[in-house]
Design an enzyme around this catalytic site. Structure first.
Site, PDB file in Angstrom:
ATOM      1  N   LYS A 183      -0.959   7.784   2.020  1.00  0.00           N
ATOM      2  CA  LYS A 183      -1.634   7.267   0.748  1.00  0.00           C
ATOM      3  C   LYS A 183      -3.010   7.649   0.871  1.00  0.00           C
ATOM      4  CE  LYS A 183      -2.487   3.588  -2.184  1.00  0.00           C
ATOM      5  NZ  LYS A 183      -2.606   2.217  -2.645  1.00  0.00           N
ATOM      6  N   GLU A 189      -3.318   8.034  13.101  1.00  0.00           N
ATOM      7  CA  GLU A 189      -1.902   8.526  13.928  1.00  0.00           C
ATOM      8  C   GLU A 189      -1.314   9.831  13.202  1.00  0.00           C
ATOM      9  OE1 GLU A 189      -2.949   5.281  12.806  1.00  0.00           O
ATOM     10  OE2 GLU A 189      -1.969   3.884  14.370  1.00  0.00           O
ATOM     11  N   HIS A 359      25.609 -11.893  19.849  1.00  0.00           N
ATOM     12  CA  HIS A 359      25.713 -12.167  21.228  1.00  0.00           C
ATOM     13  C   HIS A 359      24.790 -12.148  21.967  1.00  0.00           C
ATOM     14  CE1 HIS A 359      30.204 -11.533  20.714  1.00  0.00           C
ATOM     15  NE2 HIS A 359      29.960 -10.860  19.618  1.00  0.00           N
TER      16      HIS A 359
HETATM   17  O1  LIG Z   1      -0.192   5.814   3.906  1.00  0.00           O
HETATM   18  P1  LIG Z   1      -1.531   5.809   4.795  1.00  0.00           P
HETATM   19  O2  LIG Z   1      -2.712   5.466   3.919  1.00  0.00           O
HETATM   20  O3  LIG Z   1      -1.445   6.590   5.862  1.00  0.00           O
HETATM   21  O4  LIG Z   1      -1.350   4.234   5.374  1.00  0.00           O
HETATM   22  C1  LIG Z   1      -0.221   4.013   6.188  1.00  0.00           C
HETATM   23  C2  LIG Z   1      -0.266   2.245   6.424  1.00  0.00           C
HETATM   24  O5  LIG Z   1      -1.386   1.898   7.200  1.00  0.00           O
HETATM   25  C3  LIG Z   1      -2.149   0.701   6.984  1.00  0.00           C
HETATM   26  O6  LIG Z   1      -2.851   0.358   8.241  1.00  0.00           O
HETATM   27  C4  LIG Z   1      -1.394  -0.243   6.376  1.00  0.00           C
HETATM   28  O7  LIG Z   1      -1.160  -1.477   7.123  1.00  0.00           O
HETATM   29  C5  LIG Z   1      -0.220   0.261   5.712  1.00  0.00           C
HETATM   30  O8  LIG Z   1       0.095  -0.699   4.403  1.00  0.00           O
HETATM   31  C6  LIG Z   1       0.009   1.467   5.318  1.00  0.00           C
HETATM   32  O9  LIG Z   1       1.046   1.701   4.794  1.00  0.00           O
END
Ligand SMILES: O=P(O)(O)OC[C@H]1O[C@H](O)[C@H](O)[C@@H](O)[C@@H]1O
Length: 496
Positions: A183, A189, A359
């Protein structure tokens, strides 16, 4: 502050007594919506409890908050944004709905182009993303994509290089499409993994690796800066939260794996749940009743956890999907006005897959000292090709566990006694198809919303994840003001 006294004063009768004294209990506490049968009769909800929660919902203006969300008001107050994931499935403010539809049309056109080999021959789709940019698409593909031979899709989230290594071993760089899902397009990462995939492609002689990248993001300008061509960016709105984003272009890997028709079915199923949530009276409203039970256990019985168990391998990723949805949304300590909440917020979501979990962890559920509201999920129509006895055993186990938790058993030997009166709810799906899964996920989203409104918190921000990120970034840059223990660990790992 909302008045919880009526709820806190509810009598604590045993489940079996509640059944014995009320022949209408099952009918009143079960519902059928969008191909899902919901049964809360084995929870401690009673007509009085439901009425008390309905009163709390009036006091906290649940109906007004709900319409504010669907209407596009900035209900995410701390980030001053609307909450627009329902618009992705056609329910919400007209402007948001039409913007989402045009983004979907663009996504569909790109999928058509890939299918027509406009990107060269594509066989493998390598999706990098984390959190909300991975868990949703992964769940969809694992649940619905098992019989599809359309593309090999891998979802890689962890910065641990072993995650990518595994995929590099089995994918051919010459026929791989890289999908970068973020987003913000800044998540460490994801950006590191994306760079490594580009390097892998280049190293294997792919001439224009950036020409094989699709970006899924609400920050298109950042994707352009990173090197993605504008025509290969699939945007979505800022108002779609990460953990609510599988309906947007973040669902791309699922749409390409399953085909557009199924993706549309997923959206339609969610929209059906949206309309139910919006229109049904609260005492027959699935997300509301589920939230009432959640709150009864966290607030009145002091349950600290809740545990969904999927009695279906296809839903094995659901518990981890729900962990982010529920805990990142409602694991908060302050109200929308910045005041301490003063009561427990989200329960810790954990869970697993049946029958395996029976289990391993069910001992604690039956005899342990923690009260854990359990949620059973099962699907009537089998997904496997084995003799029907397998599925029969699977379903009967789910139902028997719920019965055993409630009934308990007295024995002379205390070690062999079961206290019983342990609550569970059951969600029984007619079949697991895209439509039903869409409705199921939307049900969970709205349940989180109701919990948030009744607790007076904002379910749509997640500032709690920032501090750790900042400190890791500082450490990676050789800085950071750390304590002796952390400094020692950094030194021991040879990272100082
Ligand atoms: O989609 P991005 O901007 O890479 O974010 C990825 C993720 O990382 C963040 O740390 C939030 O905790 C998440 O809510 C989010 O979905």
């Amino acid at each position: 502050m909302a008045d919880w006294s009526r709820i806190e004063a509810l009598p604590a009768e045993r489940l079996e007594t509640l059944f014995a004294n009320d022949s209408g209990r099952l009918a009143r506490l079960s519902l059928d919506v969008a191909g899902i049968h919901f049964d809360w009769s084995k929870t401690h909800l009673t007509p009085d409890a439901v009425a008390a929660f309905e009163a709390l919902a009036r006091e906290t203006d649940l109906a007004g908050r709900r319409e504010a969300m669907f209407g596009g008001s900035h209900v995410n107050v701390t980030e001053d944004r609307p909450v627009e994931h329902t618009a992705e499935r056609g329910e919400g403010k007209a402007e948001s709905v039409s913007r989402a539809a045009s983004y979907h049309a663009r996504m569909r056109a790109v999928i058509d182009a890939i299918e027509a080999d406009a990107f060269g021959p594509i066989r493998h789709v390598l999706h990098v993303g984390i959190g909300g940019s991975a868990l949703g698409p992964h769940l969809l593909i694992d649940a619905l994509g098992r019989d599809s031979d359309r593309y090999d899709v891998a979802i890689v989230s962890n910065v641990d290089g072993m995650a990518l290594d595994d995929v590099f071993d089995r994918f051919d760089p010459a026929t791989t499409l890289l999908v970068v899902a973020s987003k913000t397009f800044t998540t460490t990462e994801t950006m590191m993994n994306a760079e490594s995939v580009i390097a892998w492609m280049s190293g294997a002689g792919v001439e224009d690796p950036y020409g094989r990248v699709i970006a899924l993001t609400a920050s298109p300008e950042k994707a352009i800066d990173w090197g993605v061509d504008e025509t290969r960016i699939l945007p979505f709105s800022e108002g779609v939260g990460g953990r609510y984003s599988l309906w947007s272009s973040i669902g791309f890997p699922a749409a390409i794996k399953l085909g557009w028709e199924q993706f549309q079915e997923l959206l339609d199923g969610a929209a059906e749940m949206d309309r139910h949530f919006r229109l049904a009276a609260l005492h027959e409203n699935a997300p509301a009743l589920a939230a009432f039970a959640d709150l009864y256990y966290t607030q009145v019985r002091h349950a600290e956890t809740r545990a969904p168990f999927a009695y279906d391998e296809r839903l094995r990723l659901l518990p981890s999907y729900l962990q982010q949805l529920e805990m990142e949304s409602n694991g908060k300590g302050v109200t929308v006005d910045g005041q301490p909440v003063g009561r427990p917020t989200a329960a810790i979501t954990w869970g697993g897959v049946g029958t395996d979990a029976q289990h391993a962890v069910f001992q604690l559920l039956h005899q342990g000292t923690h009260l854990v509201p359990v949620e059973f999920l099962a699907v009537i129509e089998a997904g496997d090709t084995l003799p029907a006895e397998h599925h029969r055993q699977l379903l009967l186990n789910a139902f028997a566990q719920g019965a055993a938790l409630m009934k308990g058993k007295q024995a002379e030997d205390p070690a062999r006694s079961y206290p019983g009166d342990r609550p569970s709810s059951t969600l029984l799906l007619e079949r697991l198809d895209a439509r039903t899964l869409g409705a199921l996920i939307a049900f969970y989203e709205h349940r989180v919303f109701v919990n948030g409104v009744l607790l007076g918190i904002n379910s749509f921000d997640q500032f709690g994840v920032e501090l750790g990120k900042e400190m890791a970034k500082a450490a990676a840059q050789g800085g950071g003001d750390f304590d002796p223990s952390t400094n020692d660990l950094i030194a021991r790992a040879g990272l100082a």
